[in-house]
Motif scaffolding. Structure first.
Motif, short mmCIF file in Angstrom:
data_model
loop_
_atom_site.label_atom_id
_atom_site.label_comp_id
_atom_site.label_asym_id
_atom_site.label_seq_id
_atom_site.Cartn_x
_atom_site.Cartn_y
_atom_site.Cartn_z
N VAL A 150 -27.72 -37.54 7.70
CA VAL A 150 -28.68 -36.62 7.10
C VAL A 150 -30.05 -37.29 7.02
N SER A 151 -31.10 -36.57 7.40
CA SER A 151 -32.45 -37.13 7.34
C SER A 151 -32.85 -37.42 5.90
N PRO A 152 -33.57 -38.53 5.67
CA PRO A 152 -34.00 -38.85 4.31
C PRO A 152 -35.24 -38.06 3.90
N THR A 153 -35.24 -37.51 2.71
CA THR A 153 -36.40 -36.76 2.22
C THR A 153 -37.03 -37.45 1.02
N ASN A 154 -36.54 -38.64 0.67
CA ASN A 154 -37.24 -39.46 -0.32
C ASN A 154 -36.99 -40.93 -0.01
N CYS A 155 -37.71 -41.79 -0.72
CA CYS A 155 -37.68 -43.22 -0.41
C CYS A 155 -36.29 -43.83 -0.66
N GLU A 156 -35.65 -43.40 -1.74
CA GLU A 156 -34.32 -43.93 -2.08
C GLU A 156 -33.35 -43.69 -0.92
N TYR A 234 -26.69 -34.21 11.28
CA TYR A 234 -27.14 -33.95 9.92
C TYR A 234 -25.97 -33.93 8.94
N SER A 235 -24.98 -34.81 9.16
CA SER A 235 -23.76 -34.73 8.36
C SER A 235 -23.68 -35.80 7.27
N PRO A 236 -23.30 -35.37 6.06
CA PRO A 236 -22.95 -36.37 5.04
C PRO A 236 -21.51 -36.84 5.27
N ARG A 237 -21.02 -37.77 4.44
CA ARG A 237 -19.60 -38.18 4.58
C ARG A 237 -18.67 -37.09 4.04
N ALA A 238 -19.10 -36.43 2.97
CA ALA A 238 -18.29 -35.34 2.40
C ALA A 238 -18.14 -34.23 3.44
N LYS A 239 -16.99 -33.58 3.41
CA LYS A 239 -16.80 -32.45 4.33
C LYS A 239 -17.59 -31.25 3.80
N VAL A 240 -18.40 -30.67 4.67
CA VAL A 240 -19.24 -29.55 4.25
C VAL A 240 -18.52 -28.23 4.55
N ILE A 241 -18.42 -27.40 3.52
CA ILE A 241 -17.79 -26.08 3.68
C ILE A 241 -18.86 -25.02 3.48
N VAL A 242 -18.88 -24.03 4.35
CA VAL A 242 -19.89 -22.97 4.22
C VAL A 242 -19.27 -21.81 3.45
N GLY A 243 -19.90 -21.43 2.33
CA GLY A 243 -19.40 -20.27 1.58
C GLY A 243 -19.55 -20.47 0.08
N LYS A 244 -19.24 -19.41 -0.69
CA LYS A 244 -19.46 -19.55 -2.13
C LYS A 244 -18.16 -19.83 -2.90
N PHE A 245 -17.09 -20.11 -2.16
CA PHE A 245 -15.85 -20.44 -2.85
C PHE A 245 -15.64 -21.94 -2.83
N ILE A 279 -34.71 -29.51 -1.32
CA ILE A 279 -33.70 -30.35 -1.98
C ILE A 279 -32.36 -30.38 -1.24
N PHE A 280 -32.28 -29.66 -0.10
CA PHE A 280 -30.99 -29.52 0.59
C PHE A 280 -30.39 -30.87 0.98
N TYR A 281 -31.14 -31.68 1.72
CA TYR A 281 -30.60 -32.96 2.18
C TYR A 281 -30.32 -33.91 1.02
N LYS A 282 -31.20 -33.86 0.01
CA LYS A 282 -31.01 -34.71 -1.16
C LYS A 282 -29.69 -34.34 -1.86
N SER A 283 -29.40 -33.05 -1.89
CA SER A 283 -28.18 -32.58 -2.56
C SER A 283 -26.93 -32.96 -1.77
N LEU A 284 -27.03 -32.92 -0.43
CA LEU A 284 -25.88 -33.37 0.39
C LEU A 284 -25.62 -34.85 0.13
N ARG A 285 -26.71 -35.62 0.02
CA ARG A 285 -26.56 -37.06 -0.28
C ARG A 285 -25.93 -37.28 -1.65
N ALA A 286 -26.30 -36.42 -2.60
CA ALA A 286 -25.75 -36.55 -3.96
C ALA A 286 -24.23 -36.42 -3.93
N ALA A 287 -23.73 -35.56 -3.03
CA ALA A 287 -22.27 -35.39 -2.90
C ALA A 287 -21.64 -36.72 -2.51
#
Ligand code: TXA
Ligand code: MG
Length: 323
Positions: A150-156, A234-245, A279-287
Motif C-alpha cells: 500500500v502506498s504511504p500517505t504519511n511519514c510514519e 496496493y495490498s495490506p497483509r490483512a485479507k481485504v473483503i469488499v462489502g458491508k458485512f 484516509i483509505f490507505y492509512k486505514s488499511l495500514r491500521a488493520a
C-alpha cells in the motif's frame, strides 16, 4: 536515515544537496509520498529499485517543478497533452510522452516513453526548485513503499515501509498526511487519443473537457508496462473483503453513514468521498498494525474519486485472494 519534520528552508536545501550527491530522499506529494532520486543519476536510481524491491523494467515517473521543464524530458508533445499540463499541473496527473534525450533506459525501463508529473505540494515544490538550482533536472520518484504494498500517505508509513532499507545519508521529509491520498491519474499521450492507464483524481470527464477529445481506457495497455495495472497491488497483509458485512473481530472501513456491525473494529468512518480517499490507505495500514486477519471495506458509490477507491479496493482484495 534522518527524518526532517516540517523542514526549514535550510533543511530543504540540505535535502536537495543530498539528492544531487546521489542519496535518496522520500518526500510528500498531494497524492502519496514518493521515494526520490536524481533522475539523471543511474546509481541513485538503481537504489530506488533495490530499496523498493521493484523489478528493474518498471519505469519511474520523473517529477519536475513546472510545465516549462517538460520539454527537457519529452519530445513530440501533442497539443492535447500541453492542454492537459496547463490545465491540471501542478496536480495529481502523470503524462506519458515520447521520451527526450535526458530520459535514459534506467528511468523508462527501456520503453520509448517517459512519465512526467508536476506535484502540487509546497514542500515538494521547494525541494524541486532547490534541486534545480543545483543543476538538477528532475526527481525520479515512485511511491515510497515496497513493491506491491500500500502506498504511504504519511511519514510514519514511509518509515514503516522503507526505514530499515534506507542508508545513513538518505532522508525522509515529513509534512504530515497527503491531501488526496490516492496515486495520480496516469494518461498515455503517445497516440492521438489520451488513454487512462491508471485512474486518479483527474477523471475521464475532466480530461475530455480540457482537451475536447474522447478518452480511451487502457487502449495502449499492451504497449506499456504500468505496475499499478497488476491485478494484485496496493495490498495490506490483512485479507481485504469488499462489502458491508464483517464478522466480530474483523476490521471495517465505510462511510460514516454506514453503521458498524456488532463486534467489528471500526477503522475509519469518513464523512465524504474526499475524506475516504485521504484516509483509505492509512486505514488499511491500521488493520495490519492491529494484527487483524481481515478488513471489510464498504465501497462508496458514485463517480470521480469513489470510482478510484473502488478500483484500488478491488486490487487490494484480489491480491490477498491469491494467498
Ligand atoms: O501519485 C503518484 O503518481 C506517485 C507520486 C509519488 O508522484 N507516484 C507513483 O509512482 O505512484 P509509482 O512508480 O508507484 O507508480 C507509477 C506508475 C508505475 O506503475 C509505472 O509503471 C508507471 O507509472 N509509469 C511510469 N513511467 C511510465 C512510462 N513511461 N510508461 C508507462 N507507464 C509508466
Ligand atoms: Mg507505486
Amino acid at each position: 536515515m534522518k527524518v526532517f519534520s516540517n523542514p526549514t528552508q535550510n533543511e530543504i536545501k540540505f535535502a536537495a544537496k543530498a539528492l544531487k550527491d546521489g542519496n535518496l530522499v522520500a518526500f510528500p506529494t498531494e497524492t502519496v509520498y514518493g521515494l526520490g532520486a536524481d533522475a539523471e543519476n543511474e546509481k541513485a536510481v538503481s537504489r530506488i529499485y533495490s530499496v523498493k524491491g521493484r523489478p528493474a523494467d518498471h519505469p519511474l515517473i520523473v517529477h519536475i517543478s513546472s510545465v516549462n521543464q517538460m520539454s527537457k524530458w519529452a519530445i513530440g508533445i501533442p497539443d492535447y497533452a500541453t492542454k492537459l499540463a496547463r490545465e491540471f499541473w501542478p496536480g495529481p496527473m502523470t503524462l506519458i510522452l515520447e521520451r527526450g534525450g535526458l530520459a535514459k533506459d534506467f528511468i523508462t525501463g527501456g520503453q520509448k516513453s517517459i512519465g512526467l508529473r508536476v506535484p502540487n505540494q509546497p514542500l515538494a515544490y521547494s525541494l524541486l526548485i532547490e534541486f534545480e538550482l543545483l543543476g538538477g533536472k528532475g526527481l525520479a520518484a515512485p511511491s515510497a513503499n515496497k513493491f506491491g504494498a500500500v502506498s504511504p500517505t504519511n511519514c510514519e508509513a514511509v518509515v514503516e515501509e522503507l526505514g530499515i532499507s534506507l542508508d545513513y545519508d538518505d532522508l525522509i521529509l515529513n509534512a504530515g498526511q497527503c491531501e488526496i491520498g490516492l496515486e495520480s491519474t496516469i494518461i498515455d499521450c503517445t497516440s492521438n487519443h489520451p488513454s487512462i492507464l491508471r485512474s486518479g483524481a483527474i477523471t475521464e470527464s475532466m480530461i475530455r473537457n480540457a482537451t475536447g477529445i474522447s478518452v480511451c481506457f487502457d487502449c495502449n495497455k499492451h504497449k506499456v508496462k504500468v505496475s499499478g495495472q497488476y491485478v494484485s497491488h496496493y495490498s495490506p497483509r490483512a485479507k481485504v473483503i469488499v462489502g458491508k458485512f464483517a464478522l466480530p473481530g474483523q476490521g471495517f472501513i465505510a462511510l460514516n453513514s454506514v453503521p458498524t456491525p456488532v463486534g467489528v473494529i471500526r477503522l475509519a468512518a469518513p464523512e465524504t468521498i474526499e475524506e475516504f480517499a485521504k484516509i483509505f490507505y492509512k486505514s488499511l495500514r491500521a488493520a495490519d498494525q492491529l494484527g487483524l486477519k481481515h478488513v471489510a471495506v464498504c465501497q462508496p458509490e458514485g463517480d470521480g474519486l469513489a470510482n478510484v477507491i473502488r478500483e484500488r479496493l478491488s486490487k487490494a482484495a484480489f491480491g490477498r485472494e491469491l494467498l
